[in-house]
Design an enzyme around this catalytic site. Sequence first.
Site, PDB file in Angstrom:
ATOM      1  N   HIS A 191      -1.332   7.105   6.764  1.00 52.09           N
ATOM      2  CA  HIS A 191      -2.745   6.733   6.871  1.00 52.09           C
ATOM      3  C   HIS A 191      -3.559   7.741   7.676  1.00 52.09           C
ATOM      4  O   HIS A 191      -3.043   8.365   8.600  1.00 52.09           O
ATOM      5  CB  HIS A 191      -2.911   5.364   7.559  1.00 52.09           C
ATOM      6  CG  HIS A 191      -2.397   4.212   6.755  1.00 52.09           C
ATOM      7  ND1 HIS A 191      -3.215   3.456   5.946  1.00 52.09           N
ATOM      8  CD2 HIS A 191      -1.145   3.696   6.637  1.00 52.09           C
ATOM      9  CE1 HIS A 191      -2.484   2.502   5.366  1.00 52.09           C
ATOM     10  NE2 HIS A 191      -1.227   2.620   5.766  1.00 52.09           N
ATOM     11  N   ASP A 199       4.475   4.476   7.946  1.00 55.07           N
ATOM     12  CA  ASP A 199       3.629   3.809   8.942  1.00 55.07           C
ATOM     13  C   ASP A 199       4.318   3.664  10.291  1.00 55.07           C
ATOM     14  O   ASP A 199       3.991   2.770  11.064  1.00 55.07           O
ATOM     15  CB  ASP A 199       3.234   2.415   8.448  1.00 55.07           C
ATOM     16  CG  ASP A 199       2.196   2.461   7.327  1.00 55.07           C
ATOM     17  OD1 ASP A 199       1.728   3.565   6.980  1.00 55.07           O
ATOM     18  OD2 ASP A 199       1.884   1.381   6.799  1.00 55.07           O
ATOM     19  N   HIS A 257       7.990  -1.000  12.479  1.00 54.79           N
ATOM     20  CA  HIS A 257       6.845  -1.452  11.673  1.00 54.79           C
ATOM     21  C   HIS A 257       7.350  -2.478  10.649  1.00 54.79           C
ATOM     22  O   HIS A 257       6.806  -3.577  10.520  1.00 54.79           O
ATOM     23  CB  HIS A 257       6.208  -0.245  10.997  1.00 54.79           C
ATOM     24  CG  HIS A 257       5.070  -0.565  10.072  1.00 54.79           C
ATOM     25  ND1 HIS A 257       3.865  -1.066  10.504  1.00 54.79           N
ATOM     26  CD2 HIS A 257       4.966  -0.441   8.722  1.00 54.79           C
ATOM     27  CE1 HIS A 257       3.071  -1.248   9.452  1.00 54.79           C
ATOM     28  NE2 HIS A 257       3.716  -0.871   8.371  1.00 54.79           N
ATOM     29  N   ASP A 316       0.825  -1.214   0.000  1.00 55.85           N
ATOM     30  CA  ASP A 316       0.000   0.000   0.000  1.00 55.85           C
ATOM     31  C   ASP A 316       0.863   1.271   0.000  1.00 55.85           C
ATOM     32  O   ASP A 316       0.336   2.385  -0.017  1.00 55.85           O
ATOM     33  CB  ASP A 316      -1.001   0.010   1.169  1.00 55.85           C
ATOM     34  CG  ASP A 316      -0.341   0.043   2.529  1.00 55.85           C
ATOM     35  OD1 ASP A 316       0.600  -0.743   2.761  1.00 55.85           O
ATOM     36  OD2 ASP A 316      -0.765   0.864   3.377  1.00 55.85           O
ATOM     37  N   HIS A 317       2.205   1.088  -0.013  1.00 60.03           N
ATOM     38  CA  HIS A 317       3.117   2.234  -0.080  1.00 60.03           C
ATOM     39  C   HIS A 317       3.960   2.248  -1.353  1.00 60.03           C
ATOM     40  O   HIS A 317       4.442   3.305  -1.753  1.00 60.03           O
ATOM     41  CB  HIS A 317       4.010   2.277   1.169  1.00 60.03           C
ATOM     42  CG  HIS A 317       3.202   2.503   2.412  1.00 60.03           C
ATOM     43  ND1 HIS A 317       3.131   3.713   3.054  1.00 60.03           N
ATOM     44  CD2 HIS A 317       2.359   1.673   3.077  1.00 60.03           C
ATOM     45  CE1 HIS A 317       2.289   3.617   4.078  1.00 60.03           C
ATOM     46  NE2 HIS A 317       1.805   2.383   4.112  1.00 60.03           N
TER      47      HIS A 317
HETATM   48 FE    FE Z   1       0.433   1.303   5.250  1.00 63.39          FE
HETATM   49 ZN    ZN Z   2       2.957  -0.448   6.241  1.00 64.37          ZN
END
Ligand code: FE
Ligand code: ZN
Length: 274
Positions: free
Chosen positions: A184, A146, A129, A75-76
């Site tokens: 996010h 994140d 993370h 998602d990045h």
């Molecule tokens: Fe993410």
């Molecule tokens: Zn992430």
Amino acid sequence: MGPDSRPAAGDAQGALSVSRVPAFADNYIWLIHGAGPRRGRVAVVDPGEARPVLAALKAGGLTLDTILITHHHADHCGGVEALLDHAEVPVFGPAGEHIPGRTAPLVEGAQVVLAGLGLNFRVLDIPGHTAGHIAYVGHGALFCGDTLFSAGCGRLFEGTPPQMLASLDKLAALPAATRVYCGHEYTAQNLKFAAAVEPGNAEVHAYTAEVTAKREANAATLPSTLGLEMRINPFLRTRLVAVRAAANARVGRALTDDAEAFGVIREWKDGFRA
Ligand code: FE
Ligand code: ZN
């Protein structure tokens, strides 16, 4: 939500111009505009998907200059290859992770010189993370993927509590006015947890009201500032008496190790349902 290529509020003289491209359910892809006359050139931070970025470039008449990646999650960086099909640009990313199309592997202390934008950023290693997660710092702004969220932090998928605490300590040492661009829009949910950890923190309650109003108006709660995060984010406050007391109560003993206390708060959040 469609692409939003307007400059963020508070875009004063000298401040970095950043715009926001919403992606997926709650990701933000950030566009960093070049300084002054180079405003039409942009670096894109964490393009998890290409489509909304290409739409924002088109709508704003912008030229893609560079891609900056904080960590390897799809998602990045899932949109990198499709963006490279559109424009062959350098891809900066963490040396310790597999990043599609990466041309420049980065480690702690590296300088990212974006000549086309007239901007420079410094790299911080912030594992926790993911094992190789990095942040970009410069021009009063922090792009932290994140690792740090507003009122929260990322889950420890590949790292340990001592690593994440050290990473957050590194971010907390930046100037209070630093604007925090996270990956996010999690602020509203995070504040519910912050209130559970620190029911006596008036700033958490006041900020919750502000965030609720913003979200009802479909506005972003980011960027935040480090100064605000120091006051409301339980993960930056695990050494303070109220947060430590909540961690102690959670485990039924007096925790003496900072990283262990941090880990207790992080684990609590993993299972927290507001
Ligand atoms: Fe993410
Ligand atoms: Zn992430």
